[in-house]
Every structure is written in C-alpha cells, then in structure tokens.
Design a protein around this motif. Structure first.
Motif, PDB file in Angstrom:
ATOM      1  N   HIS A 259     -12.617  -3.914  -0.534  1.00 58.66           N
ATOM      2  CA  HIS A 259     -12.145  -4.243   0.806  1.00 58.66           C
ATOM      3  C   HIS A 259     -10.861  -3.560   1.253  1.00 58.66           C
ATOM      4  N   ARG A 260     -10.636  -3.075   2.324  1.00 60.60           N
ATOM      5  CA  ARG A 260      -9.253  -2.708   2.809  1.00 60.60           C
ATOM      6  C   ARG A 260      -8.149  -3.809   2.545  1.00 60.60           C
ATOM      7  N   LEU A 261      -7.109  -3.349   1.938  1.00 61.81           N
ATOM      8  CA  LEU A 261      -6.189  -3.866   1.880  1.00 61.81           C
ATOM      9  C   LEU A 261      -4.925  -3.684   2.743  1.00 61.81           C
ATOM     10  N   ASP A 262      -5.228  -2.798   3.597  1.00 64.57           N
ATOM     11  CA  ASP A 262      -4.042  -2.204   4.518  1.00 64.57           C
ATOM     12  C   ASP A 262      -4.595  -1.872   5.653  1.00 64.57           C
ATOM     13  N   GLY A 263      -3.680  -2.088   6.788  1.00 63.29           N
ATOM     14  CA  GLY A 263      -3.938  -1.667   8.270  1.00 63.29           C
ATOM     15  C   GLY A 263      -2.657  -0.599   8.722  1.00 63.29           C
ATOM     16  N   GLU A 264      -2.304  -0.805  10.068  1.00 55.51           N
ATOM     17  CA  GLU A 264      -1.333  -0.010  10.731  1.00 55.51           C
ATOM     18  C   GLU A 264      -0.200  -0.691  10.150  1.00 55.51           C
ATOM     19  N   GLY A 265       0.668  -0.212   9.373  1.00 55.16           N
ATOM     20  CA  GLY A 265       2.057  -0.817   9.092  1.00 55.16           C
ATOM     21  C   GLY A 265       1.875  -2.332   8.302  1.00 55.16           C
ATOM     22  N   ILE A 266       0.771  -2.399   7.707  1.00 52.62           N
ATOM     23  CA  ILE A 266       0.610  -3.621   7.122  1.00 52.62           C
ATOM     24  C   ILE A 266      -0.189  -3.601   5.862  1.00 52.62           C
ATOM     25  N   VAL A 267       0.275  -4.420   4.711  1.00 56.97           N
ATOM     26  CA  VAL A 267      -0.700  -4.635   3.681  1.00 56.97           C
ATOM     27  C   VAL A 267      -0.612  -6.108   3.161  1.00 56.97           C
ATOM     28  N   VAL A 268      -1.699  -6.315   2.273  1.00 59.80           N
ATOM     29  CA  VAL A 268      -1.642  -7.699   1.761  1.00 59.80           C
ATOM     30  C   VAL A 268      -1.666  -7.493   0.248  1.00 59.80           C
ATOM     31  N   VAL A 269      -0.962  -8.239  -0.545  1.00 57.97           N
ATOM     32  CA  VAL A 269      -0.869  -8.335  -1.919  1.00 57.97           C
ATOM     33  C   VAL A 269      -1.289  -9.625  -2.683  1.00 57.97           C
ATOM     34  N   GLY A 270      -1.120  -9.501  -3.883  1.00 57.24           N
ATOM     35  CA  GLY A 270      -1.164 -10.842  -4.626  1.00 57.24           C
ATOM     36  C   GLY A 270      -2.489 -11.724  -4.316  1.00 57.24           C
ATOM     37  N   ASP A 271      -2.280 -12.955  -4.607  1.00 60.00           N
ATOM     38  CA  ASP A 271      -3.372 -13.758  -4.357  1.00 60.00           C
ATOM     39  C   ASP A 271      -3.909 -14.007  -2.801  1.00 60.00           C
ATOM     40  N   ALA A 272      -3.169 -13.538  -1.902  1.00 66.67           N
ATOM     41  CA  ALA A 272      -3.523 -13.419  -0.556  1.00 66.67           C
ATOM     42  C   ALA A 272      -4.663 -12.388  -0.319  1.00 66.67           C
ATOM     43  N   ALA A 273      -4.485 -11.284  -1.251  1.00 65.62           N
ATOM     44  CA  ALA A 273      -5.423 -10.162  -1.031  1.00 65.62           C
ATOM     45  C   ALA A 273      -6.765 -10.329  -1.874  1.00 65.62           C
ATOM     46  N   SER A 274      -6.812 -11.512  -2.419  1.00 66.08           N
ATOM     47  CA  SER A 274      -8.004 -12.194  -3.318  1.00 66.08           C
ATOM     48  C   SER A 274      -8.170 -11.049  -4.579  1.00 66.08           C
ATOM     49  N   LEU A 275      -6.971 -10.986  -5.334  1.00 62.86           N
ATOM     50  CA  LEU A 275      -7.266  -9.901  -6.500  1.00 62.86           C
ATOM     51  C   LEU A 275      -7.300 -10.842  -7.818  1.00 62.86           C
ATOM     52  N   CYS A 276      -7.447 -12.266  -7.599  1.00 57.62           N
ATOM     53  CA  CYS A 276      -7.317 -12.860  -8.909  1.00 57.62           C
ATOM     54  C   CYS A 276      -8.737 -12.566  -9.994  1.00 57.62           C
ATOM     55  N   ASP A 277      -8.629 -12.238 -11.001  1.00 59.65           N
ATOM     56  CA  ASP A 277      -9.848 -11.919 -11.830  1.00 59.65           C
ATOM     57  C   ASP A 277     -10.820 -13.071 -11.920  1.00 59.65           C
ATOM     58  N   PRO A 278     -12.266 -12.829 -11.381  1.00 60.06           N
ATOM     59  CA  PRO A 278     -13.015 -13.746 -11.097  1.00 60.06           C
ATOM     60  C   PRO A 278     -13.567 -14.394 -12.468  1.00 60.06           C
ATOM     61  N   PHE A 279     -13.378 -13.906 -13.730  1.00 54.55           N
ATOM     62  CA  PHE A 279     -13.690 -14.192 -15.110  1.00 54.55           C
ATOM     63  C   PHE A 279     -12.897 -15.165 -15.866  1.00 54.55           C
ATOM     64  N   ASP A 308      -0.615   7.133   6.528  1.00 61.68           N
ATOM     65  CA  ASP A 308      -1.142   5.645   6.780  1.00 61.68           C
ATOM     66  C   ASP A 308      -1.098   5.327   5.303  1.00 61.68           C
ATOM     67  N   LEU A 309      -1.348   4.032   5.106  1.00 62.89           N
ATOM     68  CA  LEU A 309      -1.152   3.393   4.029  1.00 62.89           C
ATOM     69  C   LEU A 309      -2.680   3.070   3.130  1.00 62.89           C
ATOM     70  N   ARG A 310      -3.640   3.803   3.646  1.00 61.26           N
ATOM     71  CA  ARG A 310      -4.999   3.775   2.935  1.00 61.26           C
ATOM     72  C   ARG A 310      -4.942   3.985   1.311  1.00 61.26           C
ATOM     73  N   GLY A 311      -3.700   4.783   0.764  1.00 62.09           N
ATOM     74  CA  GLY A 311      -3.724   5.368  -0.486  1.00 62.09           C
ATOM     75  C   GLY A 311      -3.443   3.736  -1.151  1.00 62.09           C
ATOM     76  N   TYR A 312      -2.899   2.813  -0.626  1.00 63.12           N
ATOM     77  CA  TYR A 312      -2.554   1.646  -1.410  1.00 63.12           C
ATOM     78  C   TYR A 312      -3.955   0.713  -1.502  1.00 63.12           C
ATOM     79  N   SER A 313      -4.905   0.888  -0.531  1.00 62.40           N
ATOM     80  CA  SER A 313      -6.219   0.467  -0.918  1.00 62.40           C
ATOM     81  C   SER A 313      -7.177   0.922  -2.066  1.00 62.40           C
ATOM     82  N   GLU A 314      -6.859   2.184  -2.077  1.00 62.44           N
ATOM     83  CA  GLU A 314      -7.540   3.191  -2.901  1.00 62.44           C
ATOM     84  C   GLU A 314      -6.997   3.177  -4.384  1.00 62.44           C
ATOM     85  N   ALA A 315      -5.946   3.124  -4.391  1.00 62.37           N
ATOM     86  CA  ALA A 315      -4.995   2.930  -5.600  1.00 62.37           C
ATOM     87  C   ALA A 315      -5.360   1.424  -6.301  1.00 62.37           C
ATOM     88  N   MET A 316      -5.412   0.591  -5.647  1.00 59.29           N
ATOM     89  CA  MET A 316      -5.703  -0.855  -5.985  1.00 59.29           C
ATOM     90  C   MET A 316      -7.227  -0.777  -6.447  1.00 59.29           C
TER      91      MET A 316
END
Length: 381
Positions: A259-279, A308-316
C-alpha cells in the motif's frame, strides 16, 4: 531549502518512538527544522520483546550499545513446554535485546543533539492540509505548521486511515506483554519461543538486564486462547510464579499487503504503517528502516531534488514488503497447522539458521517460502 519562513518548520513528527525518533535524527542531521511531538509526558515501560538485529547499527552514525541489554547466542523452541529444539545462532548474524523505552530515549536524545525540538506531553487531535502546508493541532489548542508530516505514533494511530495511507483493512495480532524482575531459570543470551500453547500464534521470553520480557501473540483470526491461561502454564516453566507480573494487552498492526505509505508532503512509518512481520512479529527493524528511509526521501523532497515522496513507498516495498508478502503466506499456513509447522519447520536442522538469517536481514521470506509452504501443505494432505 530547509530554512522555513515565519513559524513554519520543515517537518512535524507525530510520535517519538523508534521510527519517529530515527526519522527526526536523520532529518535534523541533514539540516532541516524538525519538531518531534510525543504524547507521553514521561517515558513509559514498553514490555514488548525488544528483539532487534544488530545489523540496524549500520543506519546510525552513533552507537546503539547503550540500549542493548543482551546479545542472543541461543534460541530455545518448545511445543507445549516439551519437544525442545535448541539452536545456536551463527556468530555472523547477532541478535540484540533492547529495553524499548531506553532505545526510544536514546534515539530521541540523538535527534535533539542534532537540532530537533522534542515536545513531550502532546496529544494530537487534528492533522490538516492547508494549501502547501500541514497544520497539526494538540488537544490543549497548541498548533504547529510544517511543510511535511511524519506519522509515527504506533499501532493505535488513527491518522493513516483518516489520511488515506497504508492498508485500508488493518490486520492485527492480539498480544499480551509482561515484564518481570529477575530472570527465573532463563540463562543470559538465550531466548525462548513456545508454539504449542497458542494455537494461532506463539509465546516468547526475551531476557533483559535483570529481568525478562514475556509475551503471548495470536496472529490469524481471533485470539483462541486466554493469554492469562497461557502465561499460567509458561511462567512456572521459566521459573516464575504463575500469576507474576503486570500484564498489558495490545493490538499490534501487522503487514497486510502493498500500500502507499506516502501522500502530499506526508509519510507513515513504523507500526502506524502496519510494517510488523506477520509471522515472527518483528517490529523494531522495520520501524527503524522506515524511519531512516522516510528521512532520506523527505530530505530530497524538501530540497527540491524529487517531486514527490512515492520513492519512499517503493523503497519500503522492495526492502521490506516483498519479503513480508511471502511471510504472510507462511504465517497463514503455519498458524493454521501449527503442529505440522513445528515438526516440518522449527525441527528441521536448517530452520534455526534460516530464522536467524531472516531476522538479521541476510535472507528474506521469499528465499524459503515456496519450499516451506509446499512442505506444509503436502504433509497436511
């Protein structure tokens, strides 16, 4: 340029946990004006596991050693407190146990030394886009304006869904955590994973200096076991009274699709971004990874080097999400047939080394997923 006109700062970061403080440090170090807003007025105990691959040190120019309380050399697995598997971790993939509140404090202190302004006791109740800037409002009426915002306030954050970031459908693991004084029968440098007592998850025990972090987590479906009952069986096996410790219940957001983790001048990181390993429920490495990665892309965006900040979502997606897509598939099969999973997964001679390599970042789930899933499904038939 990073110098903002008037009262507009470059970046407002909501949440001074591991991800937010990591982002704050790197952005301040790059010369941007940063305000780090934290809800808690004083540090609070965070009895989560605290497991962290030593490889995260490469992302910081200062030592993380002050937050490290144990270096893990051995992992003990069990099934219903029996059928043990003892695995020595390879020396080239060290695994650390940190006291979470100390790690967060260390990162926030380094951010402040780099020039970030840390403002504690700040409960946020509005984040609004106004023209080319963001306005963040606290419950007590204080307001801040910035060119960019980082959402870093953990699994309970309401902002990703309100602002259209991250997964539309949140998947959570139900957890109970407890911190105990003393180490019972646990040896220094040894962690414990218990699979049989929690049908769709596992329990863990991670030693810290002078204590132990213990937790119970269910990872698919609704929690099928009372965590207090699990602890009543597990704690005596670890050398503690069955009713020891103050328990904290929680809902941990786990990875649930690209999912996109960035918007216009905004990003979400860590647990708020639902990044925790599901296993394996690893959350610290993706939190630190995302905070550092977000800072890199925000730095370039603030300087006008990227539009823009789309590179952040793609990198993650590349660095983390592609592996987690396979991790989710493994979890869905393993936790539906955990007895088979324990026999064909954990008890395989190569399994502990593979787990260590995944936790250290040397290997991704995609490297083992097809073989693991095929083995589990074939045996189930």
């Amino acid at each position: 340029m990073s110098a903002a006109a008037g009262s507009v700062c470059d970046v407002l970061i909501v949440g001074a946990g591991a991800a937010g403080s990591a982002a704050a440090f790197h952005l301040a170090e790059a010369g941007h004006s940063v305000k780090l807003l934290e809800r808690d007025a004083e540090p609070r105990i965070k009895p989560c596991g605290g497991g962290m691959a030593a490889s995260v040190q490469q992302w910081f120019p200062f030592p993380l050693d002050p937050a490290v309380e144990q270096v893990i050399q051995q992992v003990d697995f069990s099934w219903c407190l029996d059928d043990p598997v003892v695995a020595a971790l390879p020396g080239d993939a060290p695994f650390w146990i940190v006291r979470r509140e100390r790690l967060d404090q260390l990162l926030a202190e380094q951010a402040a030394l780099a020039g970030a302004e840390c403002i504690a006791g700040t409960e946020i109740n509005a984040i609004t886009r106004i023209g080319e800037t963001w306005q963040v409002t606290a419950q007590d009426g204080r307001q801040w304006t910035s060119r960019a915002v980082v959402i870093a306030d953990g699994s309970g954050s309401p902002w990703p869904q309100q602002l259209g970031l991250g997964p539309k459908q949140i998947q959570t693991a139900t957890t109970m955590s407890v911190r105990l004084e003393g180490q019972g029968s646990m040896a220094n440098g040894t962690t414990r994973f218990e699979f049989g007592l929690v049908k769709q998850g596992f329990a863990w025990a991670f030693p810290i200096a002078g204590g132990v972090n213990i937790g119970v987590g269910s990872f698919i479906g609704k929690q099928d076991a009372d965590p207090d009952d699990v602890l009543a069986q597990l704690l005596p096996d670890l050398g503690f009274p069955a009713d020891a410790g103050v328990r904290q219940r929680g809902q941990l957001r786990v990875w649930n699709g690209h999912h996109r983790l960035d918007g216009e001048g905004i990003v979400v990181v860590g647990d708020a971004a639902s990044l925790c390993d599901p296993f394996l429920a690893e959350g610290l490495r993706p939190a630190l990874m995302s905070g550092c990665e977000a800072a890199h892309h925000l730095d370039r965006w603030l300087r006008g080097d990227q539009k823009d900040l789309r590179g952040y979502s793609e990198a993650m997606r590349i660095r983390w999400g592609d592996s987690m897509a396979w991790g989710k598939r493994i979890a869905q099969v393993f936790y539906r047939f955990p007895g088979v999973g324990y026999q064909l997964g954990i008890k395989r001679p190569t399994a502990p080394q593979r787990i260590a390599q995944i936790l250290s970042g040397e290997m991704g789930y995609g490297d083992i997923a097809q073989r693991v899933i095929r083995r589990l499904l074939l045996q189930r038939r």
